[in-house]
Write a protein that holds these residues in place. Sequence first.
Motif, PDB file in Angstrom:
ATOM      1  N   HIS A 186      -8.364   4.538  -9.057  1.00  0.00           N
ATOM      2  CA  HIS A 186      -8.660   5.898  -9.490  1.00  0.00           C
ATOM      3  C   HIS A 186      -9.714   5.775 -10.575  1.00  0.00           C
ATOM      4  CE1 HIS A 186      -8.062   9.692 -11.805  1.00  0.00           C
ATOM      5  NE2 HIS A 186      -8.004  10.183 -10.581  1.00  0.00           N
ATOM      6  N   GLY A 187     -10.952   6.103 -10.225  1.00  0.00           N
ATOM      7  CA  GLY A 187     -12.042   5.808 -11.143  1.00  0.00           C
ATOM      8  C   GLY A 187     -12.206   4.304 -11.235  1.00  0.00           C
ATOM      9  N   LEU A 188     -12.212   3.784 -12.448  1.00  0.00           N
ATOM     10  CA  LEU A 188     -12.347   2.340 -12.650  1.00  0.00           C
ATOM     11  C   LEU A 188     -11.002   1.637 -12.725  1.00  0.00           C
ATOM     12  CD1 LEU A 188     -15.202   2.305 -15.338  1.00  0.00           C
ATOM     13  CD2 LEU A 188     -15.417   1.990 -12.859  1.00  0.00           C
ATOM     14  N   ALA A 189      -9.928   2.408 -12.834  1.00  0.00           N
ATOM     15  CA  ALA A 189      -8.608   1.813 -13.057  1.00  0.00           C
ATOM     16  C   ALA A 189      -7.895   1.553 -11.739  1.00  0.00           C
ATOM     17  CB  ALA A 189      -7.756   2.731 -13.930  1.00  0.00           C
ATOM     18  N   VAL A 237      -9.896  11.510   1.679  1.00  0.00           N
ATOM     19  CA  VAL A 237      -8.541  12.007   1.951  1.00  0.00           C
ATOM     20  C   VAL A 237      -7.620  11.736   0.765  1.00  0.00           C
ATOM     21  CG1 VAL A 237      -6.475  11.652   3.359  1.00  0.00           C
ATOM     22  CG2 VAL A 237      -8.702  11.878   4.463  1.00  0.00           C
ATOM     23  N   LEU A 238      -7.622  10.506   0.287  1.00  0.00           N
ATOM     24  CA  LEU A 238      -6.723  10.129  -0.800  1.00  0.00           C
ATOM     25  C   LEU A 238      -7.274  10.478  -2.170  1.00  0.00           C
ATOM     26  CD1 LEU A 238      -5.673   6.559   0.440  1.00  0.00           C
ATOM     27  CD2 LEU A 238      -4.457   8.717   0.794  1.00  0.00           C
ATOM     28  N   GLY A 239      -8.589  10.671  -2.267  1.00  0.00           N
ATOM     29  CA  GLY A 239      -9.187  10.871  -3.575  1.00  0.00           C
ATOM     30  C   GLY A 239      -9.185   9.600  -4.392  1.00  0.00           C
ATOM     31  N   LEU A 240      -9.246   8.461  -3.706  1.00  0.00           N
ATOM     32  CA  LEU A 240      -9.185   7.155  -4.350  1.00  0.00           C
ATOM     33  C   LEU A 240     -10.223   6.232  -3.730  1.00  0.00           C
ATOM     34  CD1 LEU A 240      -5.299   6.687  -4.287  1.00  0.00           C
ATOM     35  CD2 LEU A 240      -6.658   7.281  -6.300  1.00  0.00           C
ATOM     36  N   ASP A 241     -10.494   5.139  -4.414  1.00  0.00           N
ATOM     37  CA  ASP A 241     -11.337   4.086  -3.862  1.00  0.00           C
ATOM     38  C   ASP A 241     -10.459   2.927  -3.411  1.00  0.00           C
ATOM     39  OD1 ASP A 241     -13.591   5.549  -4.417  1.00  0.00           O
ATOM     40  OD2 ASP A 241     -14.016   4.526  -6.307  1.00  0.00           O
ATOM     41  N   LEU A 242     -10.938   2.207  -2.396  1.00  0.00           N
ATOM     42  CA  LEU A 242     -10.258   1.029  -1.902  1.00  0.00           C
ATOM     43  C   LEU A 242     -11.165  -0.176  -2.123  1.00  0.00           C
ATOM     44  CD1 LEU A 242      -9.307   3.538  -0.029  1.00  0.00           C
ATOM     45  CD2 LEU A 242      -8.341   1.772   1.430  1.00  0.00           C
ATOM     46  N   GLY A 243     -10.583  -1.279  -2.547  1.00  0.00           N
ATOM     47  CA  GLY A 243     -11.351  -2.499  -2.760  1.00  0.00           C
ATOM     48  C   GLY A 243     -10.463  -3.710  -2.610  1.00  0.00           C
ATOM     49  N   LEU A 244     -11.067  -4.875  -2.711  1.00  0.00           N
ATOM     50  CA  LEU A 244     -10.340  -6.124  -2.552  1.00  0.00           C
ATOM     51  C   LEU A 244     -10.383  -6.924  -3.844  1.00  0.00           C
ATOM     52  CD1 LEU A 244     -11.541  -7.337   0.977  1.00  0.00           C
ATOM     53  CD2 LEU A 244      -9.521  -5.966   0.399  1.00  0.00           C
ATOM     54  N   TYR A 251       2.010   6.603  -6.902  1.00  0.00           N
ATOM     55  CA  TYR A 251       0.904   7.329  -7.529  1.00  0.00           C
ATOM     56  C   TYR A 251       1.004   8.828  -7.242  1.00  0.00           C
ATOM     57  CZ  TYR A 251      -3.808   9.234  -8.048  1.00  0.00           C
ATOM     58  OH  TYR A 251      -4.878  10.027  -8.366  1.00  0.00           O
ATOM     59  N   PHE A 252       1.181   9.183  -5.984  1.00  0.00           N
ATOM     60  CA  PHE A 252       1.217  10.607  -5.638  1.00  0.00           C
ATOM     61  C   PHE A 252       2.459  11.285  -6.209  1.00  0.00           C
ATOM     62  CE2 PHE A 252      -1.682   9.209  -2.131  1.00  0.00           C
ATOM     63  CZ  PHE A 252      -2.769   9.943  -2.569  1.00  0.00           C
ATOM     64  N   GLN A 253       3.536  10.559  -6.321  1.00  0.00           N
ATOM     65  CA  GLN A 253       4.726  11.134  -6.947  1.00  0.00           C
ATOM     66  C   GLN A 253       4.471  11.405  -8.427  1.00  0.00           C
ATOM     67  OE1 GLN A 253       8.238   8.580  -7.097  1.00  0.00           O
ATOM     68  NE2 GLN A 253       9.558  10.353  -6.868  1.00  0.00           N
ATOM     69  N   ARG A 254       3.764  10.495  -9.092  1.00  0.00           N
ATOM     70  CA  ARG A 254       3.499  10.674 -10.523  1.00  0.00           C
ATOM     71  C   ARG A 254       2.592  11.865 -10.777  1.00  0.00           C
ATOM     72  NH1 ARG A 254       3.206   5.038 -10.183  1.00  0.00           N
ATOM     73  NH2 ARG A 254       0.923   5.025 -10.154  1.00  0.00           N
ATOM     74  N   ALA A 284       0.837  -1.205   0.000  1.00  0.00           N
ATOM     75  CA  ALA A 284       0.000   0.000   0.000  1.00  0.00           C
ATOM     76  C   ALA A 284       0.870   1.253   0.000  1.00  0.00           C
ATOM     77  CB  ALA A 284      -0.932  -0.006   1.205  1.00  0.00           C
ATOM     78  N   LYS A 285       1.912   1.268   0.812  1.00  0.00           N
ATOM     79  CA  LYS A 285       2.807   2.432   0.880  1.00  0.00           C
ATOM     80  C   LYS A 285       3.499   2.661  -0.470  1.00  0.00           C
ATOM     81  CE  LYS A 285       6.736   4.321   3.499  1.00  0.00           C
ATOM     82  NZ  LYS A 285       7.698   4.431   2.390  1.00  0.00           N
ATOM     83  N   GLU A 286       4.010   1.605  -1.071  1.00  0.00           N
ATOM     84  CA  GLU A 286       4.711   1.754  -2.349  1.00  0.00           C
ATOM     85  C   GLU A 286       3.757   2.189  -3.456  1.00  0.00           C
ATOM     86  OE1 GLU A 286       6.737  -1.835  -3.238  1.00  0.00           O
ATOM     87  OE2 GLU A 286       8.220  -1.622  -1.648  1.00  0.00           O
TER      88      GLU A 286
END
Length: 275
Positions: free
Chosen positions: A206-209, A190-197, A72-75, A65-67
């Motif tokens: 990020h969106g569907l990707a 906070v992250l502006g992202l979705d989390l799933g399994l 992502y945030f660096q990009r 998760a950290k990597e």
Amino acid sequence: MQQQQRAPTSWVIDPDDPRAPPQELWDRMTPDERQRVLDTLPSEFEVSEASPPEGDFHFNPKAAAKETLGGYFQRIGRRVYLACELPVYYPAERMFAPDLIAVLDVEVKERSVWSASAEGKGVDLAMEVLWSGSSKKDLEDNVTRYAALGIPEYFVFDRRRRRLRGFRLAAGSARYQPIVPQEGRLTSAVLGLDLGLEGDRLRFFHGLAPLPETHELLTRLGAMVGDLEARLDETEQRLDEERQRTDEERQRADDAERRLAEALAELERLRRERG
């Protein structure tokens, strides 16, 4: 374990229960006193004082998760500090060290601790990975404590049971409300992202990707390099074939020029013989 030092006389740190000074005391300290406190706050602990050793089932998800988030945030050029098991100190509160923390819009650098007083802000997101530890600590105690500390979002990834839970502070409240899944995913404001399994793997979207993990990026990079090498080989082969055709055409031109010169010479010889 690092050697314990004595803090300034205005605040003495108990090695058995290290805490940062209350905010009002911190505000009265000089810069040198504050630095001495930061230098004294422990960043390493004996195993008996922290969590027991962990295996891959617990370590790998938080490291991934950290990597993944860090890449992502660096990009996208966003300053988000991420850390695993970093000691976190809030004023006069017991130290805690979530499996993962995220803090937005701060300097991304190596730290030994996160001090809310010194940094000027607290943690924006905390995450715990549950494998064989105490579900009560992660799903009850931390829910109450992290909300009281004002941490906006908290997620728990129960890898053994393949469950993901999220909590968000209610507006103007010090209590969490569960984040309701949308199509099987939890949204992190906070992250502006979705989390799933995906099976027993935690993924960010990020969106569907899905955000690519490090090994996936390396696989893609390897495929891109392989494709580029194949294209270079094809280009070099075409260039070699073109050079060969050019050499053959030049040779034919030279032969034609030689035959023309021989014919002209023969014609001149015949003229001389007739004359």
